[in-house]
Each structure stands twice: as structure tokens, then as C-alpha cells.
Design a protein around this motif. Structure first.
Motif, short mmCIF file in Angstrom:
data_model
loop_
_atom_site.label_atom_id
_atom_site.label_comp_id
_atom_site.label_asym_id
_atom_site.label_seq_id
_atom_site.Cartn_x
_atom_site.Cartn_y
_atom_site.Cartn_z
N CYS A 68 0.78 -1.05 -0.14
CA CYS A 68 -0.09 0.05 -0.05
C CYS A 68 0.92 1.23 0.16
O CYS A 68 0.43 2.24 -0.39
N SER A 69 2.05 1.05 0.60
CA SER A 69 2.91 2.28 0.62
C SER A 69 3.42 2.79 -1.02
O SER A 69 3.53 4.01 -1.12
N ASN A 79 -4.76 4.84 11.40
CA ASN A 79 -3.65 4.71 12.09
C ASN A 79 -3.10 6.33 12.21
O ASN A 79 -2.98 6.93 11.30
N ASP A 90 -6.85 6.35 2.07
CA ASP A 90 -5.93 5.41 2.43
C ASP A 90 -6.79 4.47 3.20
O ASP A 90 -7.33 4.67 4.66
N TYR A 117 -6.91 -0.35 6.03
CA TYR A 117 -7.56 -0.97 7.16
C TYR A 117 -9.06 -1.48 6.97
O TYR A 117 -9.91 -1.53 7.99
N LYS A 154 -2.99 -5.84 6.05
CA LYS A 154 -3.39 -5.76 7.49
C LYS A 154 -4.31 -6.80 7.59
O LYS A 154 -4.57 -7.71 8.67
N ARG A 171 3.80 -7.58 0.58
CA ARG A 171 3.92 -6.51 -0.22
C ARG A 171 2.98 -6.27 -1.43
O ARG A 171 3.44 -6.42 -2.75
N TYR A 224 6.78 -7.40 8.18
CA TYR A 224 7.60 -6.61 7.29
C TYR A 224 9.26 -6.96 7.54
O TYR A 224 9.49 -7.49 8.55
C1 LIG Z 1 -2.35 3.97 7.31
C2 LIG Z 1 -1.54 3.09 6.66
N1 LIG Z 1 -1.25 3.28 5.17
C3 LIG Z 1 -0.34 2.22 4.69
C4 LIG Z 1 0.15 1.53 5.40
C5 LIG Z 1 1.30 0.92 4.41
O1 LIG Z 1 0.99 -0.41 4.12
P1 LIG Z 1 1.80 -1.44 3.12
O2 LIG Z 1 2.63 -2.35 4.51
O3 LIG Z 1 0.99 -2.44 2.31
O4 LIG Z 1 2.77 -0.76 2.36
C6 LIG Z 1 0.28 1.42 6.65
C7 LIG Z 1 1.04 0.58 7.32
O5 LIG Z 1 1.37 0.47 8.74
C8 LIG Z 1 -0.53 2.21 7.32
O6 LIG Z 1 -0.81 2.10 8.82
#
Ligand SMILES: Cc1ncc(COP(=O)(O)O)c(C=O)c1O
Ligand SMILES: Cc1ncc(COP(=O)(O)O)c(C=O)c1O
Lengths: 427, 427
Positions: A114-115, A191, A219, A222, A252, A260, B79
Motif C-alpha cells: 500500500c505504501s 492509523n 487510504d 484497514y 493488514k 507487499r 515486514y
Molecule cells: C495507514 C497506513 N497506510 C499504509 C500503510 C502501508 O501499508 P503496506 O505495508 O501495504 O505498504 C500502513 C502500514 O502500517 C498504514 O498504517
């Protein structure tokens, strides 16, 4: 030739502005803390955003079986195309088509987590060279800032309202929009807040976006990670006339963050995203897509994981959250905020009760030093005076952590000095 | 608020300069070709850079077994850290420590495919906002250009010399360096050329870099993919006083391009890369690292795949290359260049022999239309008058493809008109 001077004997290799501006805000804060645990107590890290780290939460058998099957069938070792395999994009489309939302495979772009999805969304919409900005929540996940600033994009933080379920302060949002605002990032469930927004609040957010003609990056990593009795509402389900980029992934809800696998879903109800769509496809080619083994397993993961797996996960999380909420609620000087979903709980540190500490950073450092318990200071999310604890630890650990917190706070708690009334002379 | 005008009813969502400048050069060229195959002949794609696509080349059992084991042990779902797990970085360090090179785990950064490695290397070194440029080979893999230009970095192409084993034209390289040159990208073994550089040539390249104080980004994704009798020499092994970023990955030598596992190795013999190292770590945090299942399997993949697997792969590739070289060598109007490694062969189209076609693009389109055989035109790599064929197809297909090529060329070949001597009158 490198310089106008005669050929130099010295190497001088500067790094790019992008690299220089790419900062890890959590790291910077944590690395500056003095974090020596008490050698007589085992460390309890209530800080780590990886739900798998304590081993109590494991992916569904369907998930790992599907992965193994994919390896065995040998059909997914090759490139999957930069936006992902058709079958996998289809699976995401089907998985996210509920509550009246209809996602098509061609609206889905798979990313490396997601990043990476957020990276593409921010990069496609916001242009640092044109002085653009994006709006992000405070407190909020710091990667939005990391991504934007490294691309030269200004970040403006809008407030969330702790006493109103961490909803967006809409006036504050609106006051921060200007002609250079390229996108509003919202995060629901949140988050670090653990809040889950109501349909009504989301409608207000969408109205604001529509009025100002600012696209939303939502985003929703979750997504559906909400406690019993709460309902997750995707911004995509509200039929608003606002172009949306929804980010999500397996990390999550399926408990496989290391795999990933993220996605972007393009929602374009007003036909404003033709260029954005193309731009996202182009940007996805920079790293030629995400892992194909995971992609090959996605149909099974997304569509065949039984509801009982999700229910159990949420039951476990709420039990732990309840323990934390109840126990921390009893501790003088702390105020827990009960989450409705995600994997975190915010706890306010009433600074006036702990005059010994100048700020939350000193509070969490000392807590580590004495009780070997580490909570991420709110500063890591842009908001001092709070700390975030994870609710993904085993219950026993949470119980133990709460006892330590109580110990610590009892030791340092100073009731506010009573207002001494001037002596009244009795005649 | 988005515009100075009264609140507009229209959405106007421009995309960023980065997205606009992120172009896929192969796509752009191929999509503009008229590629209708002959309905009576099955298509043979000699164009696809994915070695697994025909099913004749499959990863080693050790590779897939290691992956399955990793899934089963359940320890690699979380991770892995943005630079990768220590054990996996260690495995890369050990795997690449040969020929006198000593790599340490902390010199290794794992990425989501070699493309992602290249992305980080170009991004950390080259600064578009400072008007910097990088030098890339022509012909060469177009992703260097895609990556650089989207970051606003100018790309300058230096020539490779077809008749000298596609070595770098060092004078041309040097003439293109100026004070804004941030890096020289070299690619050995080469896509599309299949050339493998001698130690001597690499030493000359390194001397040039040292003289001009320009760091090298070495794309060694085809590392050790060389035919029997040839030797792969890494620039890292030559002890030069030049800072190097070496990019590689599992994609090619282990036949798992979809697994998206690449690496960067930082070589800093002159102590010029302290900032670059930090910058790479920061940039790696943008997408929080690569797939942990693959990482968990890497020790076995890299260190326990038997040499016989690699030997067999190279034997297969050279057999196919030999067929292509021999058969195409007989075709009038074409000139094949025998590769020494990698997975490709360049073929020159002697345009003067095919006056019917204005350029190589027309040639390959017509070849597709009549013979259902597709070769990537050299234009996709920046060099007209050539086409690149892959040598990863099954042998029978290569035989068939060569027959079709011969058919086609025989049909269109026009010998250059003989120079008719003026009649000599005999007295
Ligand atoms: C709000 C939020 N967005 C995105 C991510 C990133 O997700 P990913 O691990 O799929 O890159 C996280 C990871 O903790 C998160 O808390
Ligand atoms: C020269 C070269 N570099 C890099 C890559 C990209 O490798 P990866 O698939 O690991 O991103 C390729 C893929 O074809 C290539 O040919």
C-alpha cells in the motif's frame, strides 16, 4: 570535466534533493530518544505496526495454501505486467464490489504494498515543480509526508478532533486548501487513531472535496478491520461526484504485510481522471509491478478466506483493546481513546499530571528506561501529548504492559496543586 | 478555492510533471506499429524479455522448494525492514563475494526487482532540479530513460560500437560528460546486445569515470549469464577507485522475474558514498522493502542452487543462439551479432537491401503481417536499423522463426544494382 576547475582529485558526490527530502519521521523521532530498557524487565514493544510480530496473529490457512499452490503450479514466475495480472486485478475488483460499489478490473492497479500505492497516487496528482501541496491528517501515518516531501510537494496538516472520534476538522481542512492543493489524503479506519468514520462524516468530507474540486486519496488499508457493532464505509460507496483514488492491500486484513501487495482503485464518477489513469499506469512501469506469486494466490486469498477468519481476528483485537481501555482508563494521568477498528489505540498523556516530564517524548523514554515498555510517542504522527499503542499483542502482554504503565504513572503522577483559598478570618 | 475564478463546476485534474514524463519507450514504439499477424500462421514472439514465457526455462527445484519452505515455516509474513532482512542481505553479500570482491551485508539494499534498484540509484544520484544528467548506453534498456526523465533528469545517450562487441565508445562517453553529469550507467552483460565486456574494456571505462569523477551505476542483472568460454567480470572486481552502485537481482539467472527481487550493492572504495548510502536507505523506505517470502528463501536460492542448473541454462541458451546465428547468417540482407551472454541477439537489417521499407519499423511490421513473427525493432532501444531477438525460445521455435525470416527476406531482398561498367569499345 565535472567542475570548471582543473581536474580534481577529490570525489564529491552530492545526493539529490529527492533523496535529501525523503525522511522517515518515525525513525527520526525514535532514534533521538534515549531508549535503554530496564535490564531486569523484558521489553514489551507496544510500538510495532507489524501485526505478525508477536506470532499470535497468523494468516489464514487459505492464504498460505494459495501461495504454495501458486508456487507449485509454476505458472507465476514470469512478469505479471506493471499493473498486475488480469486475474488478480479481477479478484480485487470482485473483493471490493460491495455496498453498491462496482469495481472493474481495469480500475485496479496492483502495487508493491500500500505504501507503493500511496506513492503512485501522490506522485501522479501532486506536482512539486508547480508548487503544489497535499493535505494530510494530524495525527496521521507519516509516510504521506515522506512520499510527498521527497517529490518536492508541500504537506499541509489538517487537524483531527480527538473528542469527536478523531473526525476531520472540516473548517481546518477548508482553511488549508488553496489553488495549489492537489489532493486531500484521508485515512479510514485510522492509523494511529483507530477511529472508523460514520457515513455522515464521510459525506461531509466528500461535499467539501466536491465544493473545492479537490480529488481524494483514501487510504483504506484497514478496510473492514472494524470491531463488531461498527461498520466500515468506503468513500467509494457514497456515490459522490468526487474523483477518488482508493488505496488498500493485503497487509493488514490478511496479516501478510511482508508480502507487499497493495492496490489502487480508480473511481472516476465525474470523468476527471482520464489522464490520472494513464499516469498511474506509466508510473507503475517504473518498478514493473508486484510479486506474481502473491498475485497468483490472490483470487483464493481475497475470495475464499472464510468470514470466520476475519471475525476471529476482530474478536481478538477487541478483547485486547478492551483490556487496554479498561486498565489504562484506571490510570491517573492517562486517557485512552477506545478505537472502533484498525490495530491501534491512542492514549492521551495529561502533561499537567506529569510535571517531571517536559513532553511526551521524555515520558515514553522514561517509561522504557524503568518499565521496558515502549509506546510510540504521538510526535511520530505529528501530535504531541499522546502515545499510540498497538492492540495486536497477545492479551497477557497487554495485561502486563498495563500494569507497568500503572506503576510508572503512579510513581510520577502529581495531582494538580489544590487551589488554596485565602484564609477567611472569622470574626 | 482551487482557482481564482468563482467556484467552478468543472473538475480539472492535471497530472504531475513526473507522471507526464514517465514514458514507456518500448510500448510507445510497439503500440504505433501495425501488428496484425498472418491469420494462417501461429505467432512467434521473439520480442518478449521474459525468459519464462515459453515454459521451456523453469526455475531450479531448489528455488521453488525454498519458497515453499519459507511459506510453511510461517516466519516471513511480517515486514522485513526497508533494506531487507539481515539474513537475505547476507546471502546476497556472500553470493556476490567472488573474484576478490568482498561484499558486506550492510552494503546490500534489497529492492522490488532490479528496476526498483535502478530507480533508487538514479534517484539518489541525479537531481533534476539542479539540471543534472546521466549517461546511458545506446542501444540500451529503455527503463534508465523512463526512470531518469520522470524525475526531470536529462538523459544523454552514448554510443556502443556494434563492430567492437558493442563496447562503449569511450570518446563519445567523454564528450557527453559535463559538470552536471551525475552518473554513467553501464550494462554488462547487455540487453539488447548480448555482449559481455572484457576486463580490459571495463578498466578503460573505470579509468574514464575516475578521471572525470563520475560514479557508475552498473546494471549487472545478467551477472554470470555468459556462454561457456566467456567470463563475466564485475566492475566491482577491478579494484578501481570509483564509487559504484551495482544493480542485480534474481530475475534472470534464477528465472523468476515475477518474484520482483532486486538488489543494490554499494561499493565505495574512495569514501565518497556516505550520503548516497543514507539516501538509498531513505528512498527504500518509500515502499518499505521487497517481498519477505522471497527474502526468506534467498539463502537457499543464492547459495544452494547447483552449478549444474546454471550450466544447463547457459547450454540451452547458446544452442539456441547458435541456431539463430547460423541460420540468420545465411539470410541475405541480415547480419546477426553473436552474443556472449544474456538472453538476446542483435540482428542488423541492411536497409539498402530492402528498399521496399523505409526503416526497421516497417520491416518488423511487415514481417509480422506476413510471417507472424515479431522481433523488437532496435528503435525500442534507441538504435534504428537493427532488431533484437530473444534466445530464450524453445529451439524448434527458433528454427521455425529463422525459416520465416529467410522466406521474408528472400522475398524482399534487392541486391544493390551492379555497377555497370561503361562499354569498352574494342578496336
Ligand atoms: C495507514 C497506513 N497506510 C499504509 C500503510 C502501508 O501499508 P503496506 O505495508 O501495504 O505498504 C500502513 C502500514 O502500517 C498504514 O498504517
Ligand atoms: C538490462 C536490464 N536491467 C534491468 C531489468 C529489470 O529487471 P527486474 O525484472 O528485476 O526489474 C531488465 C529486465 O529485462 C534488464 O534487461
Amino acid at each position: 570535466k565535472k567542475t570548471a576547475d582543473p581536474v580534481s582529485d577529490k570525489w564529491d558526490v552530492p545526493i539529490s534533493t529527492t533523496a535529501k527530502n525523503c525522511r522517515n519521521y518515525i525513525r527520526e523521532i525514535v532514534d533521538n530518544l534515549n531508549l535503554e530498557p530496564n535490564p531486569n524487565k523484558k521489553v514489551i514493544a507496544l510500538s510495532i505496526g507489524d501485526p505478525t510480530v508477536y506470532g499470535n496473529l497468523v494468516p489464514a490457512k487459505e492464504t498460505t495454501d494459495a501461495l504454495i499452490e501458486t508456487v507449485l503450479n509454476g505458472k507465476h514466475n514470469g512478469y505479471g505486467g506493471s499493473c498486475g495480472l488480469d486475474c488478480s486485478r479481477n479478484a480485487v475488483a470482485e473483493y471490493l464490489s460491495y455496498d453498491g460499489v462496482e469495481v472493474q478490473a481495469e480500475d485496479v492497479i496492483l502495487c508493491s504494498g500500500c505504501s507503493s500505492s500511496l506513492d503512485l497516487c501522490i506522485t501522479v496528482l501532486a506536482d512539486g515543480t508547480r508548487g503544489q501541496n497535499i493535505l494530510v491528517p494530524k495525527p496521521g501515518f507519516p509516510i504521506y509526508r515522506t512520499l510527498a516531501e521527497s517529490m518536492g510537494v508541500e504537506v499541509r496538516h489538517y487537524d483531527l478532533l480527538p473528542e469527536e472520534n478523531w473526525e476531520l476538522d472540516l473548517d481546518d481542512v477548508e482553511s488549508k486548501i488553496d489553488s495549489k492543493t492537489a489532493a486531500i489524503v484521508i485515512n479510514n479506519p485510522s492509523n494511529p487513531c483507530g477511529s472508523v468514520y460514520s457515513e455522515e462524516h464521510l459525506r461531509n468530507v466528500l461535499r467539501l472535496a466536491e465544493r473545492n474540486k479537490i480529488p481524494i486519496i483514501a487510504d483504506e488499508i484497514y478496510e473492514r478491520l472494524v470491531f463488531p457493532g461498527n461498520k466500515f464505509v468506503s468513500v467509494a460507496s457514497l456515490g459522490a461526484k468526487v474523483p477518488l483514488l482508493i488505496c488498500g492491500g493485503l497487509a493488514k486484513r490478511f496479516l501478510v504485510p511482508g508480502w507487499r501487495l497493495g492496490w489502487i482503485v480508480v473511481h472516476d464518477p465525474v470523468g476527471a481522471f482520464a489522464a490520472v489513469r494513464k499516469g498511474l499506469v506509466c508510473l507503475s512501469q517504473r518498478i514493473i509491478g508486484s510479486n506474481t506469486l502473491v498475485q497468483g494466490a490472490m483470487t483464493k486469498i481475497l475470495l475464499e478466506t472464510p468470514q470466520s477468519f476475519h471475525d476471529e481476528l476482530m474478536n481478538t483485537l477487541i478483547e485486547t483493546a478492551n483490556i487496554a481501555y479498561e486498565e489504562i482508563g484506571k490510570i491517573r494521568g492517562l486517557k485512552p481513546f477506545m478505537p472502533q477498528g484498525a490495530m491501534y489505540m491512542m492514549v492521551q498523556i495529561k502533561s499537567e499530571c506529569f510535571p517531571q516530564f517536559n513532553d511526551g517524548l521524555e515520558f515514553v523514554s522514561k517509561l522504557m528506561e524503568e518499565e521496558s515498555t515502549f509506546c510510540l510517542p504521538g510526535e511520530a504522527f505529528g501530535l504531541g501529548g499522546y502515545m499510540r499503542i498497538i492492540i495486536t499483542v497477545p492479551k497477557e502482554l497487554m495485561v502486563e504492559a498495563c500494569e507497568r504503565l500503572a506503576n510508572f504513572c503512579n510513581k510520577y503522577y502529581k495531582p494538580k496543586p489544590c487551589q488554596l483559598l485565602p484564609p477567611v478570618s472569622i470574626e
